[in-house]
Motif scaffolding. Structure first.
Motif: not given
Length: 543
Positions: A375-383
């Protein structure tokens, strides 16, 4: 942490010793009726310990567990001897006596004093039949001048639409569920008092506004005096009153904490028939407080001035925004505040960096650390503006403002040139529904007032409504324990407001617990369990 919504199920299973007929506002009501009162109606300030009904409720707590609570409930009690409006100048009391089948002695428990104000609208408990049922009234008055809808500055995101009622203490958690602080407090074994109070939209038959400043804070102080006057009769520790509020209710909670026993309210409290007792409280908990109104326009532009578009799609006058940022710089310098953690003097030149290092980056770090790796990887990819290294989030101020996006309000945000803001209505007087309360707002008035000076009573009203006034004077009756929270995406106000409150109180040596919720908007509360634990810690309460 994910917090579930509170389940509400309240059933009368018994009644206290007092039953019969009492009168509130000239209306006879049975003590068993849902809108009845205890024996202490207008004209008396003596709490009747036996005038309760016995109820049960199942409450889902912050950790997701359910608790069955049996409690005593006192129906609306008028807390002044000369009420103007008994629909609003009343309070209800809830006291736990059994939790999950185990007897509870709340005789010395902290008293959570939870106001339901939002948008400086009235709050009422007149229809409350159990804990957590106080409501904020968004109807009952004409909109402010200028043709606006009268939608207030700063309603919790869970609040109702204009014309409906809502609950300001029903805040949102990280998962979008509801958080009812009065119910969580009851489930923790605390006494809960929910006061009604007058608000800005109330008018009498002649069209006079009788709930504008300082009516709300006068009423809340009178309610605190009622509690303290009834020491030994009302359950709970009257020396451990913890005030809570959100948005404008958060502002009033902060003001209640900062202004304890200040003499500038004496004439108002005397006129209301408040009890001869202290109105000082032990602790103040304030979520996204809409306060320091005379300086709020500048603080808003300091943070959101480069967000040139509002959520409505309307552009923002950058000349006005620049003017207000200049006024902010002058005011911030005059405060002579020093930041937390040894940051040093807080000025317009470094406040962005202060917010980044003290609040924003720690908020993002806490949020990201709580996510799973995927989930962190996904969030950082979007931000991609966030750098995540060594378990710590960093980013620039400009990227943060861009991330927040369009601002909610125009410039000025609070003292609108056309008198359309809810705060303009809050400073209404007599039959005048809205007035300017800053020199800049008056100077640029678009309603044709033609006035060159603010009305002579405005400076006093501002002092009566601003916790920073009392903090700046080191009021000895102020609360010494503070819980301050705001979401990082909250553009109903400026994060500077909370940060200045925290810095000023910390500078006086008070116990200040302040942080911001990453990616959360107005009216958010993602750590209610921590708050309940904090009350136990600072009050020294043990079940």
């Amino acid at each position: 942490m994910k917090h579930r919504a509170v389940k509400r199920r309240s059933v009368v299973i018994g009644i206290g010793a007092t039953a019969g007929v009492a009168a509130v506002g000239g209306i006879a009501l049975s003590a068993q009726a849902s809108t009845g009162t205890s024996a202490s109606g207008p004209g008396t300030l003596t709490f009747d310990p036996e005038a309760y009904t016995k109820k049960t409720i199942t409450i889902t707590t912050a950790d997701g567990s359910e608790k069955d609570v049996v409690y005593h409930f006192w129906a609306p009690i008028t807390y002044v001897t000369s009420p103007v409006d008994t629909d609003h100048q009343t309070l209800v009391v809830s006291v736990p006596v059994e939790i999950d089948g185990k007897a509870v002695d709340a005789s010395n428990a902290p008293i959570v004093f939870a106001n339901e104000v939002g948008g400086y609208f009235p709050a009422t408990v007149k229809d409350a039949t159990g804990v957590g049922q106080a409501t904020m009234e968004m109807s009952g008055g004409a909109p402010p001048a200028g043709g606006a809808s009268g939608a207030p500055s700063g309603l919790p995101s869970t609040g109702a639409s204009p014309g409906d009622d809502g609950s300001a203490n029903d805040m949102t958690d990280a998962a979008g569920g509801r958080v009812s602080l009065p119910q969580l407090a009851l489930a923790a074994g605390f006494v809960v008092v929910e006061p009604g109070c007058r608000g800005r939209t109330l008018t009498d038959s002649a069209g006079n506004y009788y709930g504008t400043a300082p009516a709300a804070i006068v009423d809340l102080k009178a309610a605190v005096r009622y509690i303290r006057f009834n020491k030994g009769r009302i359950p709970g520790n009257t020396e451990r009153i913890v005030s809570t509020g959100t948005s404008a209710g958060g502002a009033l909670s902060a003001l209640l904490g900062a202004s304890g026993d200040s003499r500038i309210y004496d004439k108002y409290l005397k006129a209301a028939g408040a009890a001869d007792a202290s109105d000082a409280i032990f602790a103040s908990a304030d979520w996204c407080p809409i306060t320091d109104l005379e300086h709020a326009d500048g603080a808003y532009e300091y943070c959101w001035g480069t967000s040139v578009t509002q959520t409505t799609g309307k552009g923002v006058d950058q000349t006005v925004s620049k003017d207000l940022r200049t006024l902010f710089a002058e005011h911030q310098a005059a405060l002579k505040l020093r930041g937390l953690n040894g940051f040093g003097a807080l000025t317009a030149r470094n406040y962005d960096q202060y917010l980044l290092t003290t609040y924003l980056q720690p908020a993002a770090t806490t949020y990201l650390a709580s996510l799973s790796d995927s989930a962190r990887t996904t969030y950082l990819a979007k931000n991609t503006f966030i750098t995540w290294k060594g378990g710590r989030a960093t980013f620039t101020w400009d990227d943060y403002v861009t991330h927040v996006g369009a601002r909610k309000k125009d410039a000025p945000a609070f003292d609108a040139f056309d008198l359309s803001a809810g705060e303009n209505n809050e400073f209404g007087k007599d039959t005048t529904e809205a007035r300017h309360f800053t020199a800049y707002g008056l100077e640029h008035d678009t309603t044709g007032l033609g006035a060159k000076r603010l009305d002579s009573d405005i400076p006093e009203k501002l002092n009566l409504m601003n916790p920073m006034y009392h903090i700046g004077r080191e009021n000895p009756g102020r609360a010494r324990h503070w819980w301050l929270r705001v979401g990082t995406n909250d553009t109903d106000s400026s994060p500077v407001i909370v940060a200045n409150l925290a810095a000023a109180l910390h500078g006086l040596g008070d116990d200040v617990n302040s942080l911001m919720y990453w990616d959360q908007g107005h009216g958010s509360n993602t750590d209610p369990g921590d708050f309940i634990a904090w009350i136990s810690k600072v009050s020294g309460h043990r079940k």
